[in-house]
Design an enzyme around this catalytic site. Structure first.
Site, PDB file in Angstrom:
ATOM      1  N   LYS A  13       0.832  -1.218   0.000  1.00  0.00           N
ATOM      2  CA  LYS A  13       0.000   0.000   0.000  1.00  0.00           C
ATOM      3  C   LYS A  13       0.866   1.269   0.000  1.00  0.00           C
ATOM      4  O   LYS A  13       0.656   2.174  -0.792  1.00  0.00           O
ATOM      5  CB  LYS A  13      -0.937   0.026   1.225  1.00  0.00           C
ATOM      6  CG  LYS A  13      -1.836  -1.199   1.341  1.00  0.00           C
ATOM      7  CD  LYS A  13      -2.739  -1.130   2.558  1.00  0.00           C
ATOM      8  CE  LYS A  13      -2.019  -1.131   3.894  1.00  0.00           C
ATOM      9  NZ  LYS A  13      -1.257  -2.353   4.207  1.00  0.00           N
ATOM     10  N   ARG A  87      -9.610   0.783   8.773  1.00  0.00           N
ATOM     11  CA  ARG A  87      -9.017  -0.503   9.093  1.00  0.00           C
ATOM     12  C   ARG A  87      -9.913  -1.367   9.970  1.00  0.00           C
ATOM     13  O   ARG A  87      -9.551  -2.477  10.343  1.00  0.00           O
ATOM     14  CB  ARG A  87      -7.758  -0.206   9.876  1.00  0.00           C
ATOM     15  CG  ARG A  87      -6.710  -1.219   9.702  1.00  0.00           C
ATOM     16  CD  ARG A  87      -5.473  -0.452   9.596  1.00  0.00           C
ATOM     17  NE  ARG A  87      -4.311  -1.174   9.942  1.00  0.00           N
ATOM     18  CZ  ARG A  87      -3.133  -0.741   9.528  1.00  0.00           C
ATOM     19  NH1 ARG A  87      -3.019   0.330   8.808  1.00  0.00           N
ATOM     20  NH2 ARG A  87      -2.078  -1.410   9.852  1.00  0.00           N
ATOM     21  N   ARG A 121      11.964  -5.756   5.116  1.00  0.00           N
ATOM     22  CA  ARG A 121      11.785  -4.337   4.768  1.00  0.00           C
ATOM     23  C   ARG A 121      12.696  -3.413   5.579  1.00  0.00           C
ATOM     24  O   ARG A 121      12.850  -3.567   6.776  1.00  0.00           O
ATOM     25  CB  ARG A 121      10.327  -3.927   5.016  1.00  0.00           C
ATOM     26  CG  ARG A 121      10.134  -2.416   4.929  1.00  0.00           C
ATOM     27  CD  ARG A 121       8.703  -2.015   4.913  1.00  0.00           C
ATOM     28  NE  ARG A 121       7.987  -2.403   6.114  1.00  0.00           N
ATOM     29  CZ  ARG A 121       6.692  -2.193   6.287  1.00  0.00           C
ATOM     30  NH1 ARG A 121       5.982  -1.628   5.331  1.00  0.00           N
ATOM     31  NH2 ARG A 121       6.108  -2.574   7.386  1.00  0.00           N
ATOM     32  N   ARG A 152      11.655  -1.226  10.931  1.00  0.00           N
ATOM     33  CA  ARG A 152      10.580  -0.876  11.849  1.00  0.00           C
ATOM     34  C   ARG A 152      10.490  -1.888  12.981  1.00  0.00           C
ATOM     35  O   ARG A 152      10.639  -3.082  12.764  1.00  0.00           O
ATOM     36  CB  ARG A 152       9.239  -0.836  11.087  1.00  0.00           C
ATOM     37  CG  ARG A 152       8.903   0.540  10.591  1.00  0.00           C
ATOM     38  CD  ARG A 152       7.739   0.569   9.644  1.00  0.00           C
ATOM     39  NE  ARG A 152       6.531  -0.121  10.072  1.00  0.00           N
ATOM     40  CZ  ARG A 152       5.417  -0.133   9.362  1.00  0.00           C
ATOM     41  NH1 ARG A 152       5.364   0.503   8.205  1.00  0.00           N
ATOM     42  NH2 ARG A 152       4.357  -0.785   9.781  1.00  0.00           N
ATOM     43  N   ARG A 163       0.210  -9.055  13.496  1.00  0.00           N
ATOM     44  CA  ARG A 163      -0.434  -8.048  12.638  1.00  0.00           C
ATOM     45  C   ARG A 163      -1.294  -8.731  11.567  1.00  0.00           C
ATOM     46  O   ARG A 163      -2.363  -8.235  11.209  1.00  0.00           O
ATOM     47  CB  ARG A 163       0.626  -7.165  11.976  1.00  0.00           C
ATOM     48  CG  ARG A 163       1.228  -6.147  12.937  1.00  0.00           C
ATOM     49  CD  ARG A 163       2.526  -5.569  12.426  1.00  0.00           C
ATOM     50  NE  ARG A 163       2.391  -4.795  11.215  1.00  0.00           N
ATOM     51  CZ  ARG A 163       3.406  -4.518  10.394  1.00  0.00           C
ATOM     52  NH1 ARG A 163       4.619  -4.965  10.661  1.00  0.00           N
ATOM     53  NH2 ARG A 163       3.202  -3.792   9.324  1.00  0.00           N
TER      54      ARG A 163
HETATM   55  P1  AP5 Z   1       4.927  -1.538   1.783  1.00  0.00           P
HETATM   56  O1  AP5 Z   1       4.561  -0.748   0.585  1.00  0.00           O
HETATM   57  O2  AP5 Z   1       5.688  -0.843   2.881  1.00  0.00           O
HETATM   58  O3  AP5 Z   1       3.638  -2.286   2.361  1.00  0.00           O
HETATM   59  P2  AP5 Z   1       2.383  -1.747   3.160  1.00  0.00           P
HETATM   60  O4  AP5 Z   1       1.175  -2.425   2.622  1.00  0.00           O
HETATM   61  O5  AP5 Z   1       2.367  -0.243   3.174  1.00  0.00           O
HETATM   62  O6  AP5 Z   1       2.718  -2.342   4.582  1.00  0.00           O
HETATM   63  P3  AP5 Z   1       2.758  -1.689   6.037  1.00  0.00           P
HETATM   64  O7  AP5 Z   1       3.444  -2.673   6.932  1.00  0.00           O
HETATM   65  O8  AP5 Z   1       3.320  -0.307   6.028  1.00  0.00           O
HETATM   66  O9  AP5 Z   1       1.265  -1.649   6.365  1.00  0.00           O
HETATM   67  P4  AP5 Z   1       0.632  -1.762   7.703  1.00  0.00           P
HETATM   68  O10 AP5 Z   1      -0.757  -1.618   7.220  1.00  0.00           O
HETATM   69  O11 AP5 Z   1       0.867  -2.882   8.598  1.00  0.00           O
HETATM   70  O12 AP5 Z   1       1.350  -0.573   8.533  1.00  0.00           O
HETATM   71  P5  AP5 Z   1       0.895   0.871   8.935  1.00  0.00           P
HETATM   72  O13 AP5 Z   1       2.059   1.731   8.893  1.00  0.00           O
HETATM   73  O14 AP5 Z   1      -0.341   1.281   8.199  1.00  0.00           O
HETATM   74  O15 AP5 Z   1       5.771  -2.812   1.297  1.00  0.00           O
HETATM   75  C1  AP5 Z   1       6.310  -3.755   2.212  1.00  0.00           C
HETATM   76  C2  AP5 Z   1       7.641  -4.295   1.653  1.00  0.00           C
HETATM   77  O16 AP5 Z   1       7.412  -5.023   0.450  1.00  0.00           O
HETATM   78  C3  AP5 Z   1       8.675  -3.209   1.280  1.00  0.00           C
HETATM   79  O17 AP5 Z   1       9.951  -3.711   1.578  1.00  0.00           O
HETATM   80  C4  AP5 Z   1       8.489  -3.026  -0.219  1.00  0.00           C
HETATM   81  O18 AP5 Z   1       9.688  -2.578  -0.841  1.00  0.00           O
HETATM   82  C5  AP5 Z   1       8.088  -4.428  -0.670  1.00  0.00           C
HETATM   83  N1  AP5 Z   1       7.139  -4.444  -1.787  1.00  0.00           N
HETATM   84  C6  AP5 Z   1       6.019  -3.680  -1.911  1.00  0.00           C
HETATM   85  N2  AP5 Z   1       5.364  -4.010  -3.047  1.00  0.00           N
HETATM   86  C7  AP5 Z   1       6.066  -5.016  -3.624  1.00  0.00           C
HETATM   87  C8  AP5 Z   1       5.887  -5.782  -4.820  1.00  0.00           C
HETATM   88  N3  AP5 Z   1       4.842  -5.581  -5.648  1.00  0.00           N
HETATM   89  N4  AP5 Z   1       6.802  -6.733  -5.105  1.00  0.00           N
HETATM   90  C9  AP5 Z   1       7.864  -6.946  -4.286  1.00  0.00           C
HETATM   91  N5  AP5 Z   1       8.103  -6.243  -3.155  1.00  0.00           N
HETATM   92  C10 AP5 Z   1       7.208  -5.301  -2.814  1.00  0.00           C
HETATM   93  O19 AP5 Z   1       0.416   0.641  10.454  1.00  0.00           O
HETATM   94  C11 AP5 Z   1       1.343   0.379  11.495  1.00  0.00           C
HETATM   95  C12 AP5 Z   1       0.600   0.365  12.830  1.00  0.00           C
HETATM   96  O20 AP5 Z   1      -0.023   1.655  13.048  1.00  0.00           O
HETATM   97  C13 AP5 Z   1      -0.565  -0.623  12.946  1.00  0.00           C
HETATM   98  O21 AP5 Z   1      -0.135  -1.916  13.290  1.00  0.00           O
HETATM   99  C14 AP5 Z   1      -1.429   0.050  14.025  1.00  0.00           C
HETATM  100  O22 AP5 Z   1      -0.922  -0.179  15.311  1.00  0.00           O
HETATM  101  C15 AP5 Z   1      -1.290   1.531  13.695  1.00  0.00           C
HETATM  102  N6  AP5 Z   1      -2.340   2.001  12.764  1.00  0.00           N
HETATM  103  C16 AP5 Z   1      -2.143   2.568  11.541  1.00  0.00           C
HETATM  104  N7  AP5 Z   1      -3.312   2.865  10.952  1.00  0.00           N
HETATM  105  C17 AP5 Z   1      -4.303   2.492  11.827  1.00  0.00           C
HETATM  106  C18 AP5 Z   1      -5.710   2.521  11.777  1.00  0.00           C
HETATM  107  N8  AP5 Z   1      -6.393   3.016  10.724  1.00  0.00           N
HETATM  108  N9  AP5 Z   1      -6.377   2.016  12.831  1.00  0.00           N
HETATM  109  C19 AP5 Z   1      -5.745   1.537  13.915  1.00  0.00           C
HETATM  110  N10 AP5 Z   1      -4.406   1.474  14.023  1.00  0.00           N
HETATM  111  C20 AP5 Z   1      -3.668   1.943  12.990  1.00  0.00           C
END
Ligand code: AP5
Length: 207
Positions: A13, A87, A121, A152, A163
């Protein structure tokens, strides 16, 4: 254009949101990035650290307040990309009550791939750009802004597993929610980054 990105942790994402933001000139709103930018010695920073270390979601009322404040900013007038929000069903209901998504892009990827993507990552401390250890060729700073690359805290294998469980129970139901709203588009996000992006552009250009 109001875009919501749905998908498990590691589905890509954040990577795609940055590309969409650049091509369409829309702000990229990542609730995860907003939380990570909080100082750890503030009340909100402490709450986030506590929940994310356990792989859990921050309570809905806190998230909704943060999103509401962010959406009031001028740069959101012509649309935005929501990455990591909504979410939970209550978050989606609150969001759709006031603001409607034009499209919800659902990133589909097998869990085995997600585990590898997240535990491998590295993220730029300054601009948040994601990297993967398999393609970094030993670099330690961001090629876009020169920021330090870090792992991270919540990308440790045991936290990633938690997660993914939380995604299954609390976030996956949003697929059905947005199907009913009628704006869901599912794409195969296990393909290479540029291929996934091409598909997204096709979808967005046909809205
Ligand atoms: P990346 O693009 O970073 O993936 P992502 O889907 O953004 O994953 P995240 O881990 O950032 O999402 P998340 O939803 O868990 O975390 P968030 O920060 O929102 O890609 C991942 C890896 O794969 C990278 O190394 C990239 O290079 C590689 N890659 C990507 N695409 C690829 C492809 N096509 N092919 C090969 N490699 C690829 O949330 C973190 C925490 O914040 C949560 O756990 C929670 O505690 C809190 N939080 C955030 N939002 C909320 C909410 N709305 N409600 C409640 N708590 C929340």
């Amino acid at each position: 254009m109001r875009i919501v990105l749905l998908g498990a942790p590691g589905a890509g994402k954040g990577s795609q949101a940055k590309k969409i933001a650049e091509k369409y000139g829309l702000p990229h709103i990542s609730t995860g990035d907003i939380f990570r930018s909080l100082r750890p010695d503030t009340e909100l920073g402490r709450i986030f650290a506590e929940y994310s270390a356990k792989g859990q979601l921050v309570p809905d009322e806190i998230v909704l307040k943060i999103v509401e404040e962010r959406l009031e900013k001028d740069d959101c007038k012509n649309g935005f990309i929501m990455d990591g929000f909504p979410r939970t069903i209550p978050q989606a209901e609150a969001f759709e009550r006031d603001i409607h998504a034009d499209v919800a892009l659902n990133f589909q990827v097998d869990y085995g791939i997600l585990m590898d993507r997240l535990t491998g990552r590295w993220t730029c401390k300054k601009c948040g750009a994601p990297y993967h250890v398999s393609t970094m060729n030993g670099i330690t700073v961001c090629s876009k802004c020169g920021g330090e690359l870090i792992q991270r805290e919540d990308d440790k294998a045991e936290t990633v597993a938690k997660r993914l469980q939380v995604y299954d129970s609390q976030t996956k139901p949003l697929i059905e929610f947005y199907e009913k709203v009628g704006v869901l588009k599912t794409l195969d996000a296990s393909k290479p980054i540029d291929e996934v992006f091409e598909k997204i552009v096709q979808i967005l250009d046909n809205l």
